[in-house]
Structure formats: structure tokens, C-alpha cells
Design an enzyme around this catalytic site. Structure first.
Site, PDB file in Angstrom:
ATOM      1  N   LYS A 144      89.704  65.095   1.929  1.00 26.74           N
ATOM      2  CA  LYS A 144      88.418  65.252   1.225  1.00 26.74           C
ATOM      3  C   LYS A 144      87.535  66.257   1.981  1.00 26.74           C
ATOM      4  O   LYS A 144      88.043  67.200   2.559  1.00 26.74           O
ATOM      5  CB  LYS A 144      87.752  63.887   1.027  1.00 26.74           C
ATOM      6  N   GLU A 195      95.496  56.134  -8.879  1.00 30.89           N
ATOM      7  CA  GLU A 195      94.359  55.783  -8.028  1.00 30.89           C
ATOM      8  C   GLU A 195      93.282  55.074  -8.838  1.00 30.89           C
ATOM      9  O   GLU A 195      92.437  55.725  -9.463  1.00 30.89           O
ATOM     10  CB  GLU A 195      93.763  57.054  -7.409  1.00 30.89           C
ATOM     11  N   HIS A 199      91.570  64.632  -9.174  1.00 26.35           N
ATOM     12  CA  HIS A 199      91.089  63.485  -8.397  1.00 26.35           C
ATOM     13  C   HIS A 199      89.852  62.897  -9.077  1.00 26.35           C
ATOM     14  O   HIS A 199      89.039  63.628  -9.632  1.00 26.35           O
ATOM     15  CB  HIS A 199      90.756  63.919  -6.964  1.00 26.35           C
ATOM     16  N   GLY A 213      88.025  54.313  -1.482  1.00 29.51           N
ATOM     17  CA  GLY A 213      86.958  54.314  -0.481  1.00 29.51           C
ATOM     18  C   GLY A 213      86.146  53.025  -0.443  1.00 29.51           C
ATOM     19  O   GLY A 213      85.111  52.965   0.205  1.00 29.51           O
ATOM     20  N   GLU A 273      87.159  61.880  -7.947  1.00 28.77           N
ATOM     21  CA  GLU A 273      85.881  62.417  -7.451  1.00 28.77           C
ATOM     22  C   GLU A 273      85.558  63.744  -8.133  1.00 28.77           C
ATOM     23  O   GLU A 273      84.396  64.059  -8.377  1.00 28.77           O
ATOM     24  CB  GLU A 273      85.936  62.570  -5.917  1.00 28.77           C
ATOM     25  N   SER A 282      92.231  52.937  -0.876  1.00 27.66           N
ATOM     26  CA  SER A 282      92.121  52.031   0.270  1.00 27.66           C
ATOM     27  C   SER A 282      93.484  51.590   0.818  1.00 27.66           C
ATOM     28  O   SER A 282      93.630  50.468   1.292  1.00 27.66           O
ATOM     29  CB  SER A 282      91.253  50.815  -0.057  1.00 27.66           C
ATOM     30  N   ASN A 337      94.702  62.867   1.953  1.00 29.38           N
ATOM     31  CA  ASN A 337      93.643  63.623   1.264  1.00 29.38           C
ATOM     32  C   ASN A 337      92.425  63.584   2.184  1.00 29.38           C
ATOM     33  O   ASN A 337      91.733  62.576   2.251  1.00 29.38           O
ATOM     34  CB  ASN A 337      93.349  62.954  -0.090  1.00 29.38           C
TER      35      ASN A 337
HETATM   36  P1  PGA Z   1      90.836  56.151   0.167  1.00 27.41           P
HETATM   37  O1  PGA Z   1      90.940  57.437  -0.776  1.00 27.41           O
HETATM   38  O2  PGA Z   1      92.187  55.966   0.804  1.00 27.41           O
HETATM   39  O3  PGA Z   1      89.777  56.508   1.183  1.00 27.41           O
HETATM   40  O4  PGA Z   1      90.464  55.008  -0.687  1.00 27.41           O
HETATM   41  C1  PGA Z   1      92.103  57.685  -1.512  1.00 27.41           C
HETATM   42  C2  PGA Z   1      91.900  58.911  -2.368  1.00 27.41           C
HETATM   43  O5  PGA Z   1      90.794  59.081  -2.902  1.00 27.41           O
HETATM   44  O6  PGA Z   1      92.813  59.734  -2.526  1.00 27.41           O
END
Ligand code: PGA
Length: 250
Positions: free
Chosen positions: A11, A166, A94, A172, A96, A212, A9
Site C-alpha cells: 500500500k 478480499e 483493490h 485492515g 481501496e 487481515s 501489498n
Molecule cells: P490487510 O490488507 O492484510 O492489511 O488486511 C490486505 C489487502 O488489502 O490487500
């Protein structure tokens, strides 16, 4: 047997020229991946990414889709637009988008239904915040998110859905869920799919962990029985790290 899927992803990272370089590196380092590999890129990168992965085993995804077929929705992108651009997967729900863009369980269901009807495959994201985990609400929240997302989806179309667990507190942050924590929730999710459909569909459903996941911890997470892949943010932007994770899934 369900598929193992490692999805990146990206982003809101990578301009089209940068996307071309990164996608080409991923192709060069993964000529024969033993699992399915998807890169979910920003809309404006779709053409460059598509060119770079042409003839390779890498699959293309987007990060959001609108639920209407077309019309007066300034700034939005429809499922048929994505399909015509060669997109196969789309991330929906997601955290976010739930957090910053007013995504709700209801709009997740609308997007998911529209995407499946158009012929896209969906990576559906679910997961609890730290406060929800501390309050003991993880399982009830996940149950609610799954039920709402799958509402109205036929058994046949349910097989086009990949679920990404997630935990919001792990995204993140560098704070990964332990493999036991991730496995516990992924197993619970499989049970929820079995309740909605049947054991067969549940066992065919790919359930990813995300949050992460990186080159160091991927192998341990991916070894768990109910973790069938990963949705990778930060570590998917470095082709070497992403490749280590892909190889860990073999
Ligand atoms: P990350 O993000 O691996 O940077 O923690 C995962 C995601 O949000 O899909």
C-alpha cells in the site's frame, strides 16, 4: 497444477530507502521459498526493490496501472512503463481503489485488459462490503465483479490472472474471514471462472484470500482446498511475519 502465491501489498508505505531494507530482509529470510512470493510496492520504490531482489526468487509487483498506452494522463503510470522497470505483476481493482479513487468494474476491466496485453500478470481483487454480506449479496456481487473484469479476455490470457478474494470488512480491520467463509467464496469464484472458460482454466487459476491474514491465521486459511495463497497488507510490512506466512503456504 496451479501455483501457490503469497503476495505482499505494501500500500502507501515505505520510502525508497525503507523499501530497500524491507525487500533485502525478505530476500535474506526466503532464499528458497516453496511458493511464489511477490512484493507489490509503491511506484517510487520499484527501482530500490528491484535492486534488492536481483538474483533472488522474489517477484516484483505494482499496485495500480493506467489503461491508456501513453498520453495526457497527469500522474498516471502505463503498463509498458511498469514492464520496462522490471515489474511482473500488478494489483488491479483493490477495494481501496474502488472506494477512494472511483474505480469501477468498467475501469477494472480496462486496466486489466491493458496490463495483460502488455505482458503483465494481474492480481485482480474482488470482495463484498459488510453491508453487502449482511444483505445476502456476496455471491451476486462477486459474480458481477468477475464477469466484468474478465470481459474480452482470451482463454490464454485468463491464465495470467490471479484472483484475490478480499472481503472489504476484513481488510485492515483485524477481523479475518473464517477459513470456511473464505473457502466458500473462493470455491464459488473458481466455479465462475469455469463458467466463463472451462474447468481446466478454473483449476489452473490461483485464488488468494486477503484481509487481515497474518502469521497466526495463515496456515489454517491456506490449508483450504480453494485458497491458493494470500494477498497480505499489514503483515507484509514485517519481514518476520511475512516469512511465517510464506512458510505456511509451503
Ligand atoms: P490487510 O490488507 O492484510 O492489511 O488486511 C490486505 C489487502 O488489502 O490487500
Amino acid at each position: 497444477m496451479r501455483k501457490t502465491i503469497i503476495a505482499g501489498n505494501w500500500k502507501m508505505n515505505m520510502t525508497p530507502s525503507q523499501a530497500s531494507v524491507l525487500a533485502s530482509e525478505i530476500v535474506a529470510k526466503n532464499s528458497d521459498p516453496k511458493c511464489e512470493v511477490v512484493i507489490c510496492v509503491p511506484f517510487v520504490d520499484i527501482f530500490e526493490a528491484k535492486k534488492a531482489i536481483e538474483g533472488s526468487k522474489i517477484h516484483l509487483g505494482a499496485q495500480n496501472v493506467h489503461f491508456a498506452e501513453k498520453g495526457a494522463y497527469t500522474g498516471e503510470i502505463s503498463a509498458s512503463m511498469l514492464l520496462e522497470c522490471g515489474v511482473e505483476y500488478v494489483i488491479i481493482g483493490h477495494s481501496e481503489r474502488r472506494q477512494y479513487f472511483a474505480e469501477t468494474d468498467e475501469t477494472v476491466n480496462k486496466r486489466l485488459t491493458a496490463a495483460l496485453a502488455a505482458g503483465l500478470k494481474v492480481i485482480l481483487c474482488v470482495g463484498e462490503t459488510e453491508a453487502q454480506r449482511d444483505a445476502g449479496e456476496t455471491f451476486s456481487l462477486i459474480e458481477k465483479q468477475i464477469k466484468a473484469a474478465y470481459a474480452g479476455v482470451s482463454a490464454e490470457k485468463a491464465l495470467d490472472i490471479v484472483i484475490a478474494y478480499e472481503p472489504v470488512w476484513a481488510i485492515g480491520t483485524g477481523r479475518t474471514a473464517t477459513s470456511e467463509q473464505a473457502e466458500e467464496v473462493c470455491a464459488f469464484i473458481r466455479g465462475e471462472v469455469a463458467k466463463l472458460y472451462d474447468a481446466n482454466i478454473a483449476s489452473e487459476t490461483t485464488i488468494q484470500y486477503g484481509g487481515s491474514m497474518n502469521a497466526k491465521n495463515a496456515a489454517e486459511l491456506l490449508a483450504m482446498e480453494n485458497i491458493d495463497g494470500g494477498l497480505i497488507g499489514g503483515a507484509s510490512l514485517k519481514s518476520d511475519d511475512f516469512t511465517v506466512i510464506i512458510n505456511a503456504a509451503e
